[in-house]
Design a protein around this motif. Structure first.
Motif, PDB file in Angstrom:
ATOM      1  N   PRO A 278       0.822  -1.217   0.000  1.00  0.00           N
ATOM      2  CA  PRO A 278       0.000   0.000   0.000  1.00  0.00           C
ATOM      3  C   PRO A 278       0.858   1.270   0.000  1.00  0.00           C
ATOM      4  CG  PRO A 278      -0.855  -1.579   1.594  1.00  0.00           C
ATOM      5  CD  PRO A 278       0.479  -2.110   1.118  1.00  0.00           C
ATOM      6  N   ASN A 279       1.983   1.251   0.678  1.00  0.00           N
ATOM      7  CA  ASN A 279       2.920   2.384   0.692  1.00  0.00           C
ATOM      8  C   ASN A 279       3.348   2.704  -0.742  1.00  0.00           C
ATOM      9  OD1 ASN A 279       5.537   3.673   0.606  1.00  0.00           O
ATOM     10  ND2 ASN A 279       5.942   3.146   2.732  1.00  0.00           N
ATOM     11  N   LEU A 280       3.674   1.657  -1.517  1.00  0.00           N
ATOM     12  CA  LEU A 280       4.121   1.872  -2.900  1.00  0.00           C
ATOM     13  C   LEU A 280       2.987   2.452  -3.750  1.00  0.00           C
ATOM     14  CD1 LEU A 280       6.779   0.997  -4.673  1.00  0.00           C
ATOM     15  CD2 LEU A 280       5.081  -0.456  -5.762  1.00  0.00           C
ATOM     16  N   ILE A 281       1.804   1.875  -3.601  1.00  0.00           N
ATOM     17  CA  ILE A 281       0.680   2.311  -4.447  1.00  0.00           C
ATOM     18  C   ILE A 281       0.225   3.722  -4.058  1.00  0.00           C
ATOM     19  CG2 ILE A 281      -1.754   1.841  -4.985  1.00  0.00           C
ATOM     20  CD1 ILE A 281      -0.962  -1.191  -4.676  1.00  0.00           C
ATOM     21  N   ARG A 282       0.215   4.021  -2.754  1.00  0.00           N
ATOM     22  CA  ARG A 282      -0.243   5.333  -2.289  1.00  0.00           C
ATOM     23  C   ARG A 282       0.824   6.402  -2.442  1.00  0.00           C
ATOM     24  NH1 ARG A 282      -0.868   5.866   2.815  1.00  0.00           N
ATOM     25  NH2 ARG A 282      -2.492   7.427   2.708  1.00  0.00           N
ATOM     26  N   GLY A 283       2.062   5.985  -2.724  1.00  0.00           N
ATOM     27  CA  GLY A 283       3.134   6.950  -2.926  1.00  0.00           C
ATOM     28  C   GLY A 283       3.773   7.419  -1.626  1.00  0.00           C
ATOM     29  N   GLY A 284       3.583   6.680  -0.531  1.00  0.00           N
ATOM     30  CA  GLY A 284       4.242   7.056   0.724  1.00  0.00           C
ATOM     31  C   GLY A 284       3.661   6.282   1.886  1.00  0.00           C
ATOM     32  N   GLY A 288       4.291   8.670   7.657  1.00  0.00           N
ATOM     33  CA  GLY A 288       5.201   9.741   7.251  1.00  0.00           C
ATOM     34  C   GLY A 288       6.649   9.290   7.155  1.00  0.00           C
ATOM     35  N   ASN A 289       6.894   7.969   7.061  1.00  0.00           N
ATOM     36  CA  ASN A 289       8.264   7.468   6.971  1.00  0.00           C
ATOM     37  C   ASN A 289       8.669   7.287   5.506  1.00  0.00           C
ATOM     38  OD1 ASN A 289       8.705   7.430   9.804  1.00  0.00           O
ATOM     39  ND2 ASN A 289       7.344   5.674   9.933  1.00  0.00           N
ATOM     40  N   VAL A 290       9.817   6.635   5.288  1.00  0.00           N
ATOM     41  CA  VAL A 290      10.379   6.599   3.932  1.00  0.00           C
ATOM     42  C   VAL A 290       9.420   5.886   2.964  1.00  0.00           C
ATOM     43  CG1 VAL A 290      11.689   4.421   4.118  1.00  0.00           C
ATOM     44  CG2 VAL A 290      12.572   6.276   2.701  1.00  0.00           C
ATOM     45  N   ALA A 291       9.421   6.347   1.698  1.00  0.00           N
ATOM     46  CA  ALA A 291       8.540   5.756   0.687  1.00  0.00           C
ATOM     47  C   ALA A 291       9.186   4.508   0.094  1.00  0.00           C
ATOM     48  CB  ALA A 291       8.272   6.779  -0.413  1.00  0.00           C
ATOM     49  N   ALA A 292       8.365   3.469  -0.100  1.00  0.00           N
ATOM     50  CA  ALA A 292       8.847   2.215  -0.705  1.00  0.00           C
ATOM     51  C   ALA A 292       9.449   2.489  -2.081  1.00  0.00           C
ATOM     52  CB  ALA A 292       7.689   1.223  -0.812  1.00  0.00           C
ATOM     53  N   GLU A 293       8.843   3.428  -2.801  1.00  0.00           N
ATOM     54  CA  GLU A 293       9.315   3.743  -4.156  1.00  0.00           C
ATOM     55  C   GLU A 293      10.763   4.253  -4.139  1.00  0.00           C
ATOM     56  OE1 GLU A 293       6.474   6.001  -6.385  1.00  0.00           O
ATOM     57  OE2 GLU A 293       7.999   6.696  -7.797  1.00  0.00           O
ATOM     58  N   GLU A 294      11.093   5.035  -3.125  1.00  0.00           N
ATOM     59  CA  GLU A 294      12.455   5.562  -3.017  1.00  0.00           C
ATOM     60  C   GLU A 294      13.452   4.402  -2.824  1.00  0.00           C
ATOM     61  OE1 GLU A 294      12.750   8.597   0.010  1.00  0.00           O
ATOM     62  OE2 GLU A 294      14.941   8.686  -0.206  1.00  0.00           O
ATOM     63  N   LEU A 295      13.070   3.445  -1.998  1.00  0.00           N
ATOM     64  CA  LEU A 295      13.950   2.290  -1.770  1.00  0.00           C
ATOM     65  C   LEU A 295      14.083   1.459  -3.043  1.00  0.00           C
ATOM     66  CD1 LEU A 295      12.958   1.022   1.789  1.00  0.00           C
ATOM     67  CD2 LEU A 295      14.436   2.899   1.120  1.00  0.00           C
ATOM     68  N   ALA A 296      12.974   1.337  -3.796  1.00  0.00           N
ATOM     69  CA  ALA A 296      13.019   0.575  -5.056  1.00  0.00           C
ATOM     70  C   ALA A 296      13.992   1.242  -6.018  1.00  0.00           C
ATOM     71  CB  ALA A 296      11.625   0.490  -5.664  1.00  0.00           C
ATOM     72  N   ARG A 297      13.933   2.561  -6.112  1.00  0.00           N
ATOM     73  CA  ARG A 297      14.838   3.277  -7.033  1.00  0.00           C
ATOM     74  C   ARG A 297      16.288   3.129  -6.617  1.00  0.00           C
ATOM     75  NH1 ARG A 297      11.111   8.144  -7.595  1.00  0.00           N
ATOM     76  NH2 ARG A 297       9.801   7.503  -9.353  1.00  0.00           N
ATOM     77  N   ALA A 311      -5.136  -7.405  -1.796  1.00  0.00           N
ATOM     78  CA  ALA A 311      -5.038  -7.248  -3.251  1.00  0.00           C
ATOM     79  C   ALA A 311      -3.930  -6.283  -3.667  1.00  0.00           C
ATOM     80  CB  ALA A 311      -6.380  -6.777  -3.815  1.00  0.00           C
ATOM     81  N   SER A 312      -3.364  -5.549  -2.693  1.00  0.00           N
ATOM     82  CA  SER A 312      -2.317  -4.583  -3.046  1.00  0.00           C
ATOM     83  C   SER A 312      -1.032  -5.267  -3.493  1.00  0.00           C
ATOM     84  CB  SER A 312      -2.011  -3.672  -1.852  1.00  0.00           C
ATOM     85  OG  SER A 312      -1.409  -4.413  -0.804  1.00  0.00           O
ATOM     86  N   LEU A 313      -0.860  -6.536  -3.116  1.00  0.00           N
ATOM     87  CA  LEU A 313       0.422  -7.198  -3.382  1.00  0.00           C
ATOM     88  C   LEU A 313       0.675  -7.328  -4.885  1.00  0.00           C
ATOM     89  CD1 LEU A 313       2.721  -8.330  -1.724  1.00  0.00           C
ATOM     90  CD2 LEU A 313       1.618 -10.552  -1.763  1.00  0.00           C
ATOM     91  N   LEU A 314      -0.311  -7.852  -5.594  1.00  0.00           N
ATOM     92  CA  LEU A 314      -0.159  -8.030  -7.040  1.00  0.00           C
ATOM     93  C   LEU A 314      -0.132  -6.676  -7.754  1.00  0.00           C
ATOM     94  CD1 LEU A 314      -0.025 -10.320  -9.132  1.00  0.00           C
ATOM     95  CD2 LEU A 314      -2.478 -10.008  -9.464  1.00  0.00           C
ATOM     96  N   MET A 315      -0.989  -5.759  -7.323  1.00  0.00           N
ATOM     97  CA  MET A 315      -1.018  -4.426  -7.948  1.00  0.00           C
ATOM     98  C   MET A 315       0.343  -3.753  -7.836  1.00  0.00           C
ATOM     99  SD  MET A 315      -4.623  -2.769  -6.709  1.00  0.00           S
ATOM    100  CE  MET A 315      -4.412  -1.217  -7.593  1.00  0.00           C
ATOM    101  N   ALA A 316       0.938  -3.819  -6.659  1.00  0.00           N
ATOM    102  CA  ALA A 316       2.225  -3.151  -6.441  1.00  0.00           C
ATOM    103  C   ALA A 316       3.321  -3.811  -7.278  1.00  0.00           C
ATOM    104  CB  ALA A 316       2.591  -3.194  -4.961  1.00  0.00           C
ATOM    105  N   ALA A 317       3.270  -5.137  -7.384  1.00  0.00           N
ATOM    106  CA  ALA A 317       4.311  -5.826  -8.163  1.00  0.00           C
ATOM    107  C   ALA A 317       4.246  -5.400  -9.626  1.00  0.00           C
ATOM    108  CB  ALA A 317       4.156  -7.334  -8.031  1.00  0.00           C
TER     109      ALA A 317
END
Ligand SMILES: [Fe+2]
Length: 383
Positions: A278-284, A288-297, A311-317
């Motif tokens: 959900p952190n990845l899909i919601r963008g944070g 208020g902690n670090v975004a999953a997307e930043e770690l992915a990059r 259902a967020s697991l497949l969507m995020a992948a």
């Protein structure tokens, strides 16, 4: 193709292999993948009509079970009914192996299952014993380290029920997930309806108790896990000191590190980094902690977990390659299949490869959204 009568073939599939995506077919026998081929299948099978064929997803941390059992404050649903409804939702999200997260100990707002932990564990055991489950269910015991009763609760639990993962959590405000106290007030004020003054009092009380209790409980839990060969996860690591403590304790998984420094240090030292889908899909993060997307990059995100939305697991992948250049679809799928499986010590699943369990998910992408169409566990259709 070996001459065996019970072979199932999945054909005309977009197969997500560990290193590439290939149009072709997969043969399954006796619950295992026995062969994978490119192009037309050697004999007729189930036509997947060009849909994706993925390994079954592996979920290490979901708090969804508790919300089926306690759907409203003070409301408790029938434990077996709750467990089976939860199982159906997990399976239809493409998850074939789930670590049911159960909380031991109590956190600062009084959250936790208390004695009801055992009622839920018994319901899970009943369903397992009677073959009622669609997915394979393992147990992740989430331990609130500064809780006064946590060591005793875990000792009692592990003497009766199997445990496959233990996580060490500390939700004392002013550190880790709640390092930012303003976010803490928003989170708990909204959740409990308590006033700021009441929350400040609770903060003071908990902070005072915390240090002594954690200093006693954490080593006891680490020792118990080591004696029983149970993998350890550390929850919400924030500082380098916390990561170094985790390394020293033999932690395998960093659940939701809250800073980029903690994530980098964990990943570099062989502790796999797990973040919320959900952190990845919601963008944070909601805290208020670090975004999953930043770690992915940065290349330090190893595992995604559905956390509070199955259902967020497949969507995020499927979203990951769009958000982080250089991450391919096979890499992204590995964050919800092979990586969590290996981190939890499971070698027999998580890849579409010969010899692996035939845990298989059929996925169509509709308007950019991945939709689970069919799911098999060890070759048997479960959703
Ligand atoms: Fe947390």
């Amino acid at each position: 193709m070996p001459d065996r009568p019970n072979i199932h073939i999945f054909e005309n599939a977009e197969i997500v292999m560990p290193d590439r995506v290939q149009r072709g077919w997969v043969a399954v026998d006796d619950g295992r993948i026995i062969e994978i081929g490119e192009g037309a299948a050697p004999e007729r099978g189930l036509d997947l009509a060009g849909d994706y064929l993925l390994p079954g997803l592996v979920e290490l941390h979901t708090d969804h079970l508790e919300s089926h059992y306690a759907p409203r404050p003070k409301v408790r649903w029938h434990p077996l009914g709750a467990v089976l409804a939860y199982d159906a939702q997990i399976a239809s999200s493409g998850i074939t192996t789930v670590f049911d997260s159960l909380r031991a100990g109590v956190d600062v707002d009084g959250g936790g299952l208390g004695a009801e932990l055992l009622a839920l564990a018994e319901a899970l055991d009943d369903a397992r014993r009677h073959g009622l489950f669609r997915c394979e269910h393992l147990t992740h015991l989430r331990c609130e380290v500064p809780s006064p009763d946590v060591v005793e609760t875990v000792e009692n639990f592990v003497s009766v029920f199997p445990v496959h993962l233990i996580s060490l959590m500390d939700h004392t405000p002013g550190q880790r997930q709640f390092r930012d106290l303003d976010k803490y007030f928003t989170y708990y004020g909204g959740k409990t309806g308590k006033s700021d003054a009441e929350i400040r009092q609770a903060v003071q009380r908990k902070t005072n108790e915390n240090a002594a209790l954690s200093a006693m409980n954490r080593p006891a839990l680490v020792k118990m896990a080591a004696q029983r060969g149970i993998r350890l996860a550390s929850h919400d690591d924030t500082t380098l000191d916390e990561v170094h403590q985790s390394i020293h304790e033999g932690v395998a998984i960093a659940e939701f590190p809250t800073t980029i420094e903690a994530a980098r240090a964990s990943h570099k030292n062989g502790i796999t980094v797990m973040m919320g889908a959900p952190n990845l899909i919601r963008g944070g993060s909601h805290s208020g902690n670090v975004a999953a997307e930043e770690l992915a990059r940065e290349g330090v995100l190893d595992i995604l977990s559905s956390d509070y939305v199955p259902a967020s697991l497949l969507m995020a992948a499927f979203d990951l390659p769009r958000r982080a250049a250089g991450i391919t679809l096979p890499d992204a799928i590995a964050t919800v299949t092979r990586n969590p499986a290996r981190s939890a010590g499971l070698q027999d699943r998580g890849e579409i490869a010969s010899g692996q369990r035939a845990d298989i998910v059929r996925v169509s992408v509709v308007g950019g959204v991945p939709v689970v169409r069919q799911v098999w566990l060890e070759g048997r259709r479960v959703a």
